[in-house]
Design a protein around this motif. Sequence first.
Motif, PDB file in Angstrom:
ATOM      1  N   SER A  74       0.649  -1.275  -0.222  1.00 46.56           N
ATOM      2  CA  SER A  74      -0.301   0.638   0.367  1.00 46.56           C
ATOM      3  C   SER A  74       0.442   1.506  -0.155  1.00 46.56           C
ATOM      4  CB  SER A  74      -1.010   0.276   0.841  1.00 46.56           C
ATOM      5  OG  SER A  74      -1.770   0.970   0.621  1.00 46.56           O
ATOM      6  N   SER A  76       1.994   5.489   0.561  1.00 52.06           N
ATOM      7  CA  SER A  76       1.947   6.818   0.618  1.00 52.06           C
ATOM      8  C   SER A  76       2.597   7.301  -0.302  1.00 52.06           C
ATOM      9  CB  SER A  76       2.679   7.505   1.853  1.00 52.06           C
ATOM     10  OG  SER A  76       2.423   8.631   2.534  1.00 52.06           O
ATOM     11  N   ASP A 171      -6.660   7.189  -6.580  1.00 51.83           N
ATOM     12  CA  ASP A 171      -7.813   7.302  -5.421  1.00 51.83           C
ATOM     13  C   ASP A 171      -7.890   8.707  -5.394  1.00 51.83           C
ATOM     14  OD1 ASP A 171      -5.751   8.526  -2.498  1.00 51.83           O
ATOM     15  OD2 ASP A 171      -4.535   6.979  -4.302  1.00 51.83           O
ATOM     16  N   SER A 173      -8.019  10.797  -2.313  1.00 52.01           N
ATOM     17  CA  SER A 173      -7.176  11.541  -1.988  1.00 52.01           C
ATOM     18  C   SER A 173      -6.124  12.473  -3.036  1.00 52.01           C
ATOM     19  CB  SER A 173      -6.458  10.455  -0.866  1.00 52.01           C
ATOM     20  OG  SER A 173      -5.665  11.797   0.116  1.00 52.01           O
ATOM     21  N   TYR A 210      -9.046   2.181  -0.805  1.00 54.14           N
ATOM     22  CA  TYR A 210      -9.201   0.778  -0.612  1.00 54.14           C
ATOM     23  C   TYR A 210      -9.626  -0.029  -1.717  1.00 54.14           C
ATOM     24  CZ  TYR A 210     -10.367   3.537   4.279  1.00 54.14           C
ATOM     25  OH  TYR A 210     -10.571   4.096   5.523  1.00 54.14           O
ATOM     26  N   GLY A 235      -4.092   3.746  -1.273  1.00 52.80           N
ATOM     27  CA  GLY A 235      -3.402   4.166  -0.365  1.00 52.80           C
ATOM     28  C   GLY A 235      -4.478   5.759  -0.176  1.00 52.80           C
ATOM     29  N   LEU A 241      -2.307  10.505   5.432  1.00 52.27           N
ATOM     30  CA  LEU A 241      -1.975   9.653   5.733  1.00 52.27           C
ATOM     31  C   LEU A 241      -0.352   9.767   7.011  1.00 52.27           C
ATOM     32  CD1 LEU A 241      -1.455   6.878   2.695  1.00 52.27           C
ATOM     33  CD2 LEU A 241      -2.361   6.633   5.225  1.00 52.27           C
ATOM     34  N   ASP A 285     -10.327   9.341   3.819  1.00 54.77           N
ATOM     35  CA  ASP A 285     -11.371   8.446   2.761  1.00 54.77           C
ATOM     36  C   ASP A 285     -13.002   9.262   2.917  1.00 54.77           C
ATOM     37  OD1 ASP A 285     -12.064   8.451   5.138  1.00 54.77           O
ATOM     38  OD2 ASP A 285     -11.439   5.969   5.584  1.00 54.77           O
ATOM     39  N   MET A 445      -4.321   1.145   6.270  1.00 54.78           N
ATOM     40  CA  MET A 445      -5.469   1.378   4.947  1.00 54.78           C
ATOM     41  C   MET A 445      -5.293  -0.161   3.780  1.00 54.78           C
ATOM     42  SD  MET A 445      -5.106   5.402   3.454  1.00 54.78           S
ATOM     43  CE  MET A 445      -7.214   5.270   3.559  1.00 54.78           C
ATOM     44  N   LYS A 448      -7.796  -2.285   6.604  1.00 54.01           N
ATOM     45  CA  LYS A 448      -8.754  -2.458   6.090  1.00 54.01           C
ATOM     46  C   LYS A 448      -9.378  -2.145   5.014  1.00 54.01           C
ATOM     47  CE  LYS A 448     -12.877   1.483   7.280  1.00 54.01           C
ATOM     48  NZ  LYS A 448     -13.211   1.256   6.325  1.00 54.01           N
ATOM     49  N   LEU A 456      -9.520   2.337  11.361  1.00 52.52           N
ATOM     50  CA  LEU A 456      -8.617   3.280  11.149  1.00 52.52           C
ATOM     51  C   LEU A 456      -8.289   2.837  12.678  1.00 52.52           C
ATOM     52  CD1 LEU A 456      -8.592   5.327   8.154  1.00 52.52           C
ATOM     53  CD2 LEU A 456      -7.738   2.909   8.101  1.00 52.52           C
TER      54      LEU A 456
END
Length: 515
Positions: A74, A76, A171, A173, A210, A235, A241, A285, A445, A448, A456
């Motif tokens: 995952s 960052s 994603d 984010s 996710y 991620g 993060l 998220d 993450m 999850k 989290l």
Amino acid sequence: MDYLIGVDLGTTSTKAVLFDTKGKVIASANHGYPLYRDTPDMAEEDLDEIMRAFTEAVQEVAAKAVDGQILGVSFSSAMHSLIAFDENWQPLTRVITWADNRAVKYTEKLRSTGVGQEIYSKTGTPIHPMAPLSKLLWLKNEQPAIYKQAAHYLGIKEYIFHKLFGVNRMDISIASGTGMLNIFDLDWDAQALEVTGVRKEQMPEPVSPYTIERGLDEARANALGLDPETAFVYGAGDGPLSNLGVNAIQPGVAAVTIGTSGAIRVVTDRPKIDPKGRTFTYALDKDHWVIGGPVNNGGDVLRWARDNMFDAEKSTADLLGMDSYDLMTEIAGRVPAGADGLLFHPYLGGERAPIWDANARGSFFGLTHIHTRAHMVRSVMEGIIFNIYMVALALEEVAGSLKSIQATGGFARSPLWRQMMADIFEQTVTVPKAFESGALAATVMAQKALGLVDNLEVIGDMIGESNDYAPQPENYEVYRALTPIFIRLSRQLQPEYANIADFQRKYVHTGKQSK
């Protein structure tokens, strides 16, 4: 034993960290690459160099996963990068990073029309050259051949996923930091698309952090040292993060990060927009929104001070096997809080929050005959914290008062710097002893996403021990007196930043001298 790999895609290096499912670090690897500044305001990375660093870092830690299975990888990732590709997915640009300021002219024009504030109110990304929104305007006007040929736009993490799996996704984010995503409906904003002239189909599909990709081809799997069916989880951005990584996801708990750059952030359950346009709103998220402000000038400013004022000490430290920063900050510690009235505005690379001025420049103020290099380096360190504190004041207007501070990043290794923050903020500063917060948060993450944990908040059990730094009255009384001067001065200097920046662009980089 089961393992997870957290990959931290940074501005000048990529780090891979192997964790067990309890958050214990098993192994880590860090591979660097240059940041290219070939022309004024440029800040680019090379795609092949990043891909090589990513591959080598993952392979190095994957080899340490003995007697077990790697469940997932995952990410960052540094935010705000932009890469243009043609219709055959051949890159037309290098990675244009957040630190690239070439879009300043088009950013200022957009801000001045009022359209910029309208877009900000829907996207949550301040109008600034860092954002892909502004970079697209720069491409359109300064690189029209590339702009016309471009069929796809991605960031660096999305490029890696495309290379590995052939997908075209981003994603939410990372997307929330582009200035192009409507954070209320989580789709590309029509007005932002219209302003840039970019079609929706040129942008990647926004997906949940996710989201999982599987099915590496054999050559890629072998190069990475992974099973082809290893789960790759998207991620999130490194800023959001960082909050998760220090367990700062409860209301009023601020995360402060100072690495090369820096930021202060809090988490809310919904997007919140600053009417004055000073703070960002990025997704961790869809249920966690990070409100905060980034600064360009963090540890890189201290590096500038070391390289230009403490060259002899750096050489001595190298010979003795010491950390040159430790020696320099020990010298700064000999000077009292407030550096005997010497202030430093740390705007060596322009500035994002709180002033959002790419033309901003650094300055010492208050120099007298009594001041020494020790005073200057202490004022550099204090100036970085004063600037973060200015962002915190704006943040409190938007998201409410700060209850506590969790600190991380390279600066957190310096006890002197930690104490400065506690004294200037007049808040207890908590510093986790573990420093791999971004990569750890990425693996949480992943857990999850894989159904291994329900929420989290479990990261609170993984962080481990921390150190607390309480404000010292004899210091914060001095800072109380200096802080208003620092703030007023930053405002009074701002009208001249564009003038001095124009002078530097005209003369300094061409070798011409003023007459």
